[in-house]
Design a protein around this motif. Structure first.
Motif, PDB file in Angstrom:
ATOM      1  N   HIS A 102       0.422  -0.820   0.127  1.00 42.43           N
ATOM      2  CA  HIS A 102       0.019  -0.025  -0.065  1.00 42.43           C
ATOM      3  C   HIS A 102       0.549   1.398   0.308  1.00 42.43           C
ATOM      4  CE1 HIS A 102       0.594   1.287   3.810  1.00 42.43           C
ATOM      5  NE2 HIS A 102       0.136  -0.156   4.578  1.00 42.43           N
ATOM      6  N   ASP A 151       6.353   1.766   6.704  1.00 44.01           N
ATOM      7  CA  ASP A 151       4.511   1.290   6.625  1.00 44.01           C
ATOM      8  C   ASP A 151       4.230   2.303   5.351  1.00 44.01           C
ATOM      9  OD1 ASP A 151       2.475   0.415   6.414  1.00 44.01           O
ATOM     10  OD2 ASP A 151       1.835   1.517   8.356  1.00 44.01           O
ATOM     11  N   ASP A 152       4.278   1.920   4.316  1.00 46.25           N
ATOM     12  CA  ASP A 152       5.068   0.522   3.331  1.00 46.25           C
ATOM     13  C   ASP A 152       5.764   1.341   1.970  1.00 46.25           C
ATOM     14  OD1 ASP A 152       4.264  -1.919   3.638  1.00 46.25           O
ATOM     15  OD2 ASP A 152       2.944  -1.712   1.976  1.00 46.25           O
ATOM     16  N   GLU A 182      -4.859   1.837   2.584  1.00 46.28           N
ATOM     17  CA  GLU A 182      -4.462   0.722   3.849  1.00 46.28           C
ATOM     18  C   GLU A 182      -5.371   1.183   5.122  1.00 46.28           C
ATOM     19  OE1 GLU A 182      -2.536  -2.512   6.730  1.00 46.28           O
ATOM     20  OE2 GLU A 182      -2.767  -0.219   6.211  1.00 46.28           O
ATOM     21  N   GLU A 183      -4.302   2.198   5.842  1.00 41.82           N
ATOM     22  CA  GLU A 183      -4.539   3.176   6.738  1.00 41.82           C
ATOM     23  C   GLU A 183      -5.984   3.689   7.011  1.00 41.82           C
ATOM     24  OE1 GLU A 183      -2.395   2.188   7.737  1.00 41.82           O
ATOM     25  OE2 GLU A 183      -0.017   2.369   7.112  1.00 41.82           O
ATOM     26  N   ASP A 209       4.120  -6.245   3.986  1.00 39.10           N
ATOM     27  CA  ASP A 209       3.551  -4.577   4.741  1.00 39.10           C
ATOM     28  C   ASP A 209       4.062  -5.908   6.082  1.00 39.10           C
ATOM     29  OD1 ASP A 209       2.608  -3.139   6.134  1.00 39.10           O
ATOM     30  OD2 ASP A 209       0.481  -3.324   5.340  1.00 39.10           O
TER      31      ASP A 209
HETATM   32 ZN   LIG Z   1       0.648  -1.038   6.577  1.00 40.13          ZN
END
Ligand SMILES: [Zn+2]
Length: 491
Positions: A102, A151-152, A182-183, A209
């Motif tokens: 991501h 991340d990431d 994603e977050e 991840d």
């Molecule tokens: Zn992540």
């Protein structure tokens, strides 16, 4: 039999190792500046998910990056932020490996960052390295500080470098999908399967991840627990009452809640709710071996946490994570800081249950509800009205909140073994194998809906401050991550 199989293969693999790894490492050593340059450029584009303009700049930049590394890339539009998708096919390949990464990051609290989160800084310990972008070599223990360094975005750059290092010698088609939400919980990802199912078809999904095991060894993760949250409220009198005038006569909801919660667990921390563990099959000898081989330093963890004795759900931390858990994350009733001598009107416990593959959220919530009813409660999802209060001596409200199911690919399944052996072969030693990660990942519905085996291949350092201020990546993890990803591309 299985034990024999893996140790034999590991031995064979160890013989082959050395050459392949040396080739990748040599390539990496002579391309550090270029890789770091790409990383620097990518980290400079702010990537908070709600910042639509910059999110699109990230997506466009990554599309270009993947094209420069020999892939056919495009943006897949969704209801939210676009996915970046790319493929590089091998003539005659029977298999396709789909990578998931991501590109969005957590929001930043600028007041807590030592430097601008979108101006990457290289540090050796506490020392800033001046003019680092022009250097040719970057020692393993330096760290680069920026939002999403770990991340990431590191996996995006490592993925590109691994393809170059292999010079096209892939054993399978390589496809990649890079999420921009994603977050935020990947709200558009699962729906995108409906629209782009053909592109997302694969034999295996590799999730790039999360961090490697704290001991730094190459790590694979085969599953993650799910979660469902619950609010449980037990009701007392309609108005707070004088504890002198009514104590001993009007029941106290805080005491009732304490009794109710106490009825849910034994002294050893095992849940006593009927059927709570019933659907989880007993671990096989081989599964126990996988769990035991994880090099957790439990005494050090207990010392760090200041806890003398752990709960007894499993024989070890890893074994405990194979079961659903019931956790009280907070409680509220009456007044504590400015004490008043009253009988409170209600008492609430905020609960979360971590789930495993065999224990779906809805079924577990039903089990909790049945348990509360068995303790003599009338349970509803809403606040009780007067008639309900007068009719039932014990009244509770149980409301389920956020839900995310678990997923797991059996570590002994064919695809999982393929990845394990690829890493074993490359590194000359078996990776740390995490059967179930304790935490929850938002892409679990995507994995379940895609219906392919999924394995997490983390590469970053565990102490990277992800989601927090001063996020960083240990440079050595970028270099070793390229080696690990090259191993997965050659299988
Ligand atoms: Zn992540």
């Amino acid at each position: 039999m299985t034990i024999l199989r893996i140790s034999l293969l590991a031995a064979v693999a160890a013989l082959a190792y050395g050459q392949e790894r040396a080739a990748v490492e040599t390539w990496v050593a002579s391309h550090q500046r270029r890789i770091m340059g790409e990383f620097d450029e990518l980290l400079r584009i702010p990537n908070v998910g709600t910042d639509r303009a910059n999110i699109r700049r990230n997506a466009e930049f990554i599309r270009g990056l993947l094209e420069r590394h020999g892939m056919q890339a495009e943006l897949l539009e969704t209801a939210g932020n676009p996915l970046v998708y790319a493929e590089r096919n091998v003539p005659g390949a029977a298999r396709t490996v789909l990578y998931y990464i991501h590109y969005d990051g957590q929001p930043v609290d600028l007041s807590r960052w030592k430097t601008d989160p979108f101006r990457p800084v290289m540090r050796d310990g506490a020392w800033d390295i001046a003019g680092w972008a022009a250097l040719e070599k970057f020692p393993d223990d330096w760290r680069i500080y920026a939002r999403s360094a770990s991340d990431d975005k590191a996996p995006i750059v490592a993925f590109c470098a691994a393809m170059d290092a292999l010079e096209g010698k892939f054993a399978s088609n390589i496809h990649v999908v890079i999420d921009g939400e994603e977050e935020m919980g990947s709200p558009s990802l699962t729906a995108a399967i409906g629209r782009y199912r053909d592109k997302l078809k694969a034999s295996l999904l590799l999730i790039l991840d999360g961090p490697v095991h704290p001991n730094g060894r190459p790590t694979l993760a085969f599953g993650a627990r799910g979660i469902v949250t619950l609010d449980l409220t037990v009701y007392g009198p309609k108005m707070a009452l004088h504890s002198g005038h009514y104590g001993n006569w009007i029941p106290n909801p805080a005491i009732r809640l304490a009794q109710l919660l106490a009825s849910m667990k034994d002294e050893q921390g095992r849940t006593t709710i009927e059927g709570f563990y019933a659907d989880v099959p007993a671990l096989t000898a081989e599964e126990r071996r996988v769990l035991r081989s994880v090099p957790d330093d439990e005494p050090a963890l207990l010392k760090l946490f200041g806890v003398a004795k752990p709960d007894a759900v499993g024989e070890s931390l890893q074994e405990a994570l194979q079961f659903p858990s019931l956790n009280v994350r907070g409680m509220r009733s009456g007044y504590v800081d400015e004490p008043r001598t009253i009988i409170p009107t209600e008492a609430t416990a905020a609960i979360d249950m971590r789930l495993v593959k065999e224990t779906p959220a809805a079924r577990m919530v039903e089990r909790v509800r049945a348990h509360i009813e068995k303790q003599g409660y009338h349970v509803s999802e809403s606040e009780p009205d007067d008639a309900t209060r007068l009719k039932y001596p014990k009244v509770a409200r149980l409301k389920a909140g956020e839900t995310m199911e678990a997923y797991r690919t059996e570590p002994e399944s064919a695809e999982a073994m393929r990845v394990t052996l690829a890493l074993t072969r490359m590194w000359g030693a078996e990776p740390v194998r995490i059967r179930t990660m304790g935490g929850t990942v938002p892409i679990a519905p995507f994995i379940r809906e895609l219906g392919v085996p999924a394995v997490g291949v983390p590469i970053v350092n565990f102490d990277n401050n992800q989601h927090s201020d001063n996020e960083n990546l240990r440079v050595g993890n970028l270099w070793s991550g390229i080696v690990t990803l090259a191993a997965t591309m050659g299988m």
